[in-house]
Design a protein around this motif. Structure first.
Motif, PDB file in Angstrom:
ATOM      1  N   ALA A   1      16.564  17.088   1.536  1.00  0.00           N
ATOM      2  CA  ALA A   1      17.915  17.266   2.068  1.00  0.00           C
ATOM      3  C   ALA A   1      18.121  18.727   2.457  1.00  0.00           C
ATOM      4  N   PRO A   2      18.761  18.977   3.594  1.00  0.00           N
ATOM      5  CA  PRO A   2      18.945  20.363   4.051  1.00  0.00           C
ATOM      6  C   PRO A   2      19.536  21.287   2.989  1.00  0.00           C
ATOM      7  N   GLU A   3      20.491  20.804   2.220  1.00  0.00           N
ATOM      8  CA  GLU A   3      21.113  21.661   1.212  1.00  0.00           C
ATOM      9  C   GLU A   3      20.202  21.962   0.027  1.00  0.00           C
ATOM     10  N   ALA A   4      19.085  21.245  -0.095  1.00  0.00           N
ATOM     11  CA  ALA A   4      18.143  21.469  -1.194  1.00  0.00           C
ATOM     12  C   ALA A   4      16.882  22.195  -0.742  1.00  0.00           C
ATOM     13  N   ARG A   5      16.800  22.537   0.523  1.00  0.00           N
ATOM     14  CA  ARG A   5      15.617  23.255   1.005  1.00  0.00           C
ATOM     15  C   ARG A   5      15.573  24.637   0.371  1.00  0.00           C
ATOM     16  N   GLY A   6      14.388  25.058   0.008  1.00  0.00           N
ATOM     17  CA  GLY A   6      14.223  26.318  -0.697  1.00  0.00           C
ATOM     18  C   GLY A   6      14.288  26.157  -2.208  1.00  0.00           C
ATOM     19  N   SER A   7      14.558  24.940  -2.674  1.00  0.00           N
ATOM     20  CA  SER A   7      14.681  24.675  -4.117  1.00  0.00           C
ATOM     21  C   SER A   7      13.333  24.446  -4.783  1.00  0.00           C
TER      22      SER A   7
ATOM     23  N   GLU B   1       0.797  -1.229   0.000  1.00  0.00           N
ATOM     24  CA  GLU B   1       0.000   0.000   0.000  1.00  0.00           C
ATOM     25  C   GLU B   1       0.831   1.281   0.000  1.00  0.00           C
ATOM     26  N   VAL B   2       2.066   1.232   0.487  1.00  0.00           N
ATOM     27  CA  VAL B   2       2.896   2.429   0.556  1.00  0.00           C
ATOM     28  C   VAL B   2       3.591   2.651  -0.786  1.00  0.00           C
ATOM     29  N   CYS B   3       3.475   3.871  -1.291  1.00  0.00           N
ATOM     30  CA  CYS B   3       4.099   4.257  -2.555  1.00  0.00           C
ATOM     31  C   CYS B   3       5.074   5.394  -2.283  1.00  0.00           C
ATOM     32  N   GLY B   4       5.997   5.605  -3.192  1.00  0.00           N
ATOM     33  CA  GLY B   4       6.978   6.654  -2.966  1.00  0.00           C
ATOM     34  C   GLY B   4       7.336   7.417  -4.221  1.00  0.00           C
ATOM     35  N   LEU B   5       7.641   8.688  -4.004  1.00  0.00           N
ATOM     36  CA  LEU B   5       8.129   9.573  -5.050  1.00  0.00           C
ATOM     37  C   LEU B   5       9.456  10.155  -4.593  1.00  0.00           C
ATOM     38  N   CYS B   6      10.253  10.578  -5.547  1.00  0.00           N
ATOM     39  CA  CYS B   6      11.495  11.263  -5.201  1.00  0.00           C
ATOM     40  C   CYS B   6      11.637  12.505  -6.065  1.00  0.00           C
ATOM     41  N   ALA B   7      12.321  13.481  -5.501  1.00  0.00           N
ATOM     42  CA  ALA B   7      12.644  14.707  -6.231  1.00  0.00           C
ATOM     43  C   ALA B   7      14.125  14.663  -6.561  1.00  0.00           C
ATOM     44  N   LEU B   8      14.453  15.032  -7.793  1.00  0.00           N
ATOM     45  CA  LEU B   8      15.838  15.034  -8.243  1.00  0.00           C
ATOM     46  C   LEU B   8      16.215  16.410  -8.773  1.00  0.00           C
ATOM     47  N   GLU B   9      17.392  16.861  -8.400  1.00  0.00           N
ATOM     48  CA  GLU B   9      18.019  18.017  -9.025  1.00  0.00           C
ATOM     49  C   GLU B   9      19.072  17.444  -9.953  1.00  0.00           C
ATOM     50  N   GLY B  10      18.824  17.525 -11.236  1.00  0.00           N
ATOM     51  CA  GLY B  10      19.673  16.811 -12.181  1.00  0.00           C
ATOM     52  C   GLY B  10      19.508  15.336 -11.939  1.00  0.00           C
ATOM     53  N   ASP B  11      20.598  14.647 -11.628  1.00  0.00           N
ATOM     54  CA  ASP B  11      20.496  13.213 -11.342  1.00  0.00           C
ATOM     55  C   ASP B  11      20.680  12.903  -9.860  1.00  0.00           C
ATOM     56  N   ARG B  12      20.663  13.951  -9.008  1.00  0.00           N
ATOM     57  CA  ARG B  12      20.866  13.766  -7.568  1.00  0.00           C
ATOM     58  C   ARG B  12      19.528  13.777  -6.836  1.00  0.00           C
ATOM     59  N   LEU B  13      19.251  12.695  -6.105  1.00  0.00           N
ATOM     60  CA  LEU B  13      18.018  12.578  -5.336  1.00  0.00           C
ATOM     61  C   LEU B  13      18.107  13.509  -4.127  1.00  0.00           C
ATOM     62  N   VAL B  14      17.165  14.472  -4.028  1.00  0.00           N
ATOM     63  CA  VAL B  14      17.219  15.469  -2.958  1.00  0.00           C
ATOM     64  C   VAL B  14      15.999  15.452  -2.050  1.00  0.00           C
ATOM     65  N   GLY B  15      14.968  14.695  -2.411  1.00  0.00           N
ATOM     66  CA  GLY B  15      13.761  14.665  -1.586  1.00  0.00           C
ATOM     67  C   GLY B  15      12.967  13.399  -1.803  1.00  0.00           C
ATOM     68  N   ILE B  16      12.201  13.030  -0.774  1.00  0.00           N
ATOM     69  CA  ILE B  16      11.366  11.831  -0.848  1.00  0.00           C
ATOM     70  C   ILE B  16       9.984  12.119  -0.254  1.00  0.00           C
ATOM     71  N   ALA B  17       9.011  11.410  -0.764  1.00  0.00           N
ATOM     72  CA  ALA B  17       7.649  11.461  -0.232  1.00  0.00           C
ATOM     73  C   ALA B  17       7.068  10.056  -0.287  1.00  0.00           C
ATOM     74  N   HIS B  18       6.452   9.628   0.815  1.00  0.00           N
ATOM     75  CA  HIS B  18       5.797   8.323   0.886  1.00  0.00           C
ATOM     76  C   HIS B  18       4.318   8.576   1.178  1.00  0.00           C
ATOM     77  N   TYR B  19       3.454   7.876   0.484  1.00  0.00           N
ATOM     78  CA  TYR B  19       2.014   8.091   0.652  1.00  0.00           C
ATOM     79  C   TYR B  19       1.271   6.776   0.477  1.00  0.00           C
ATOM     80  N   ARG B  20      -0.003   6.792   0.921  1.00  0.00           N
ATOM     81  CA  ARG B  20      -0.850   5.601   0.792  1.00  0.00           C
ATOM     82  C   ARG B  20      -2.314   6.027   0.791  1.00  0.00           C
ATOM     83  N   VAL B  21      -3.142   5.184   0.258  1.00  0.00           N
ATOM     84  CA  VAL B  21      -4.586   5.417   0.241  1.00  0.00           C
ATOM     85  C   VAL B  21      -5.152   5.138   1.626  1.00  0.00           C
ATOM     86  N   PHE B  22      -6.121   5.945   2.046  1.00  0.00           N
ATOM     87  CA  PHE B  22      -6.874   5.640   3.264  1.00  0.00           C
ATOM     88  C   PHE B  22      -8.359   5.862   2.992  1.00  0.00           C
TER      89      PHE B  22
END
Length: 147
Positions: A88-94, A49-70
């Motif tokens: 990631a702290p260095e990507a905050r504000g991006s 049930e848990v799915c995930g997304l990631c945010a990338l700046e170029g090819d570097r993974l900088v963020g993650i999100a996990h979600y599920r249906v309820f």
């Protein structure tokens, strides 16, 4: 640098592991490598049930999100619960956090779900600054009952 959001893939394991460990540390949650193994397995198994997304700046993974249906029985509807969101702290504000939330919202819209819901710590001021701009804070109080 360009920012993209996509589903988490098995090849993201090492970068995801670092971000998820940092997320647990941010909230003061003790987490082991075995626990992260389990969660990453959930994210990469289509049957879980848990799915995930990631945010990338170029090819570097900088963020993650996990979600599920309820289920939302009172409204006879469903929603998506955003369990984990971390940048990631260095990507905050991006714009990574907003892009991840927008992507979860799109998943909800495409799946016919009526709401995206999440919780955060009351003292998470930086994140709440974004959340207050894009969502409505509810009046609900959360409880945990240990089993």
């Amino acid at each position: 640098m360009s920012l993209t959001v996509r589903p988490i893939k098995p090849a993201d394991r090492a970068a995801w592991d670092g971000l998820y460990a940092a997320y647990a540390a941010f909230y003061g949650v003790e987490q082991t490598a075995d626990m992260r193994d389990r969660v990453f397995g959930w994210l990469t198994e289509n049957a879980h049930e848990v799915c995930g997304l990631c945010a990338l700046e170029g090819d570097r993974l900088v963020g993650i999100a996990h979600y599920r249906v309820f289920a939302r029985p009172l409204s006879a509807a469903t929603g998506l619960f955003l369990d984990d969101l971390f940048v990631a702290p260095e990507a905050r504000g991006s714009g990574a956090a907003g892009a991840l939330i927008d992507a979860v919202r799109a998943v909800a819209r495409d799946g016919g779900h009526g709401v995206v819901r999440w919780i955060t710590a009351a003292d998470n001021a930086r994140a709440r600054g974004l959340y207050d701009k894009i969502a409505t804070q509810t009046g609900w109080v959360t409880y945990d009952l240990e089993v």
